[in-house]
Design an enzyme around this catalytic site. Structure first.
Site, PDB file in Angstrom:
ATOM      1  N   ASP A  72       0.770  -1.018  -0.026  1.00  0.00           N
ATOM      2  CA  ASP A  72      -0.145  -0.113  -0.085  1.00  0.00           C
ATOM      3  C   ASP A  72       0.749   1.291   0.018  1.00  0.00           C
ATOM      4  O   ASP A  72       2.022   1.256   0.520  1.00  0.00           O
ATOM      5  CB  ASP A  72      -0.891   0.032   1.255  1.00  0.00           C
ATOM      6  CG  ASP A  72      -2.237  -0.854   1.102  1.00  0.00           C
ATOM      7  OD1 ASP A  72      -2.668  -0.670  -0.113  1.00  0.00           O
ATOM      8  OD2 ASP A  72      -2.624  -1.351   1.878  1.00  0.00           O
ATOM      9  N   ARG A 115      -1.518  -0.669  -8.698  1.00  0.00           N
ATOM     10  CA  ARG A 115      -2.981  -0.264  -8.240  1.00  0.00           C
ATOM     11  C   ARG A 115      -2.938   1.120  -8.366  1.00  0.00           C
ATOM     12  O   ARG A 115      -2.220   1.894  -7.790  1.00  0.00           O
ATOM     13  CB  ARG A 115      -3.287  -0.815  -6.881  1.00  0.00           C
ATOM     14  CG  ARG A 115      -4.424  -0.189  -6.327  1.00  0.00           C
ATOM     15  CD  ARG A 115      -4.675  -0.167  -4.874  1.00  0.00           C
ATOM     16  NE  ARG A 115      -4.683  -1.843  -4.371  1.00  0.00           N
ATOM     17  CZ  ARG A 115      -4.526  -2.267  -3.292  1.00  0.00           C
ATOM     18  NH1 ARG A 115      -4.001  -1.335  -2.565  1.00  0.00           N
ATOM     19  NH2 ARG A 115      -4.222  -3.452  -2.979  1.00  0.00           N
TER      20      ARG A 115
END
Length: 308
Positions: A135, A185
């Site tokens: 992340d 992402r």
């Protein structure tokens, strides 16, 4: 203005302490969070996988400056991945890891500690037949995070990275990271950032589309993280224009947001991955969801005043 206030609240320790004192409630936290335990996360993974959805599981927590807490978070991921392996869920379930939860911000050797722990999590993921997506957090950690991802990819080439369209640097990062085998992402971003490093308002969406074009035209594997119907439609159009096979990219949405649309997209033949958080440290995550969709604020406030 409301978004900025909510993002500031996400980092306010006094508000956080008050919120964490309230037990999980069905009406608020359970809408977005699988639960507190590994078994809670697995239960939801089983349900989502049975419906044809892919999953990425996040053990909640970030910004630790305590070495013991970093060890605990790492142990939680290892337990989760052992369970994913035992259940045979690897083909449909991966994990997402925040480096600040596993030591990145420790004084002195934080990056080394985070890399070491990310390696152990990545090895466990490979043993489970799955992978890790790292992340992204606030802009002060971007270079550090991408550097750690680069190191991880030497041994674990399927490691995913996250880029945030609201950062002014991101289009260039997309150009650099859109190579063959690279899993990226793309999200809008959910941290309070200064104007000199981040776009605001409609410019975030415009930047998202520019970045998405780069990723769709590249040789990597784009992971399109958005709930915005316009951006989903643009992603589908760009995938078609670039002759992408259905398994060469995916859409990603948060657990609890637009679930009917997630299932509709799967039924239409698209890959959709659900970002599924679990754990007790839900406050920062939940408030950022409120910032992304302020209409959820009433639900959140109701939950904080409920003892049920």
């Amino acid at each position: 203005m409301l978004r900025r206030l909510l993002l500031k609240a996400a980092g306010n320790e006094r508000i956080k302490d008050a919120a964490l004192a309230v037990p999980l409630t069905r009406g608020v936290v359970a809408r977005f969070v699988a639960g507190e335990t590994t078994e809670d996360a697995l239960d939801t993974c089983r349900l989502l996988s049975a419906e044809g959805l892919l999953v990425t599981v996040d053990h909640l927590g970030e910004d630790t400056t305590d070495r013991g807490h970093a060890e605990q978070v790492t142990a939680a991921y290892l337990e989760l991945l052992a369970a994913i392996r035992a259940e045979g869920l690897g083909p449909s379930v991966e994990v997402s890891v925040k480096l600040s939860a596993i030591g990145q911000l420790l004084p002195g050797d934080g990056e080394t500690v985070a890399l070491e722990k990310a390696r152990s999590i990545s090895a466990a993921a490979r043993n489970a037949g799955t992978t890790v997506t790292v992340d992204m957090e606030d802009h002060t950690t971007t270079d550090s995070t991408l550097s750690i991802v680069e190191e991880l990819r030497k041994d674990f080439p399927s490691t995913g990275a996250v880029l945030q369209s609201y950062l002014r640097r991101t289009e260039a990062d997309c150009e650099r990271l859109a190579g063959s085998g690279s899993r990226i992402r793309l999200c809008k971003g959910a941290y309070a950032e200064p104007d000199e490093v981040a776009f605001s308002g409609a410019d975030i969406d415009l930047a998202y589309v520019r970045c998405l074009k780069v990723l769709m035209q590249g040789q990597g594997y784009p992971m399109v993280a958005t709930h915005d119907p316009r951006l989903v439609a643009i992603a589908l159009d760009l995938a078609s224009r670039n002759h992408r096979a259905p398994d060469s990219w995916e859409l990603q949405m948060l657990h609890g947001i637009r679930p009917d649309e997630q299932r509709r997209l799967v039924a239409a033949g698209h890959q959709v991955r659900v970002y599924l958080p679990y754990g007790t440290d839900w406050y920062g995550y939940l408030v950022r969801r409120m910032a992304e969709k302020p209409s959820n604020l009433a639900l959140f406030l109701k939950g904080l005043t409920s003892r049920g």
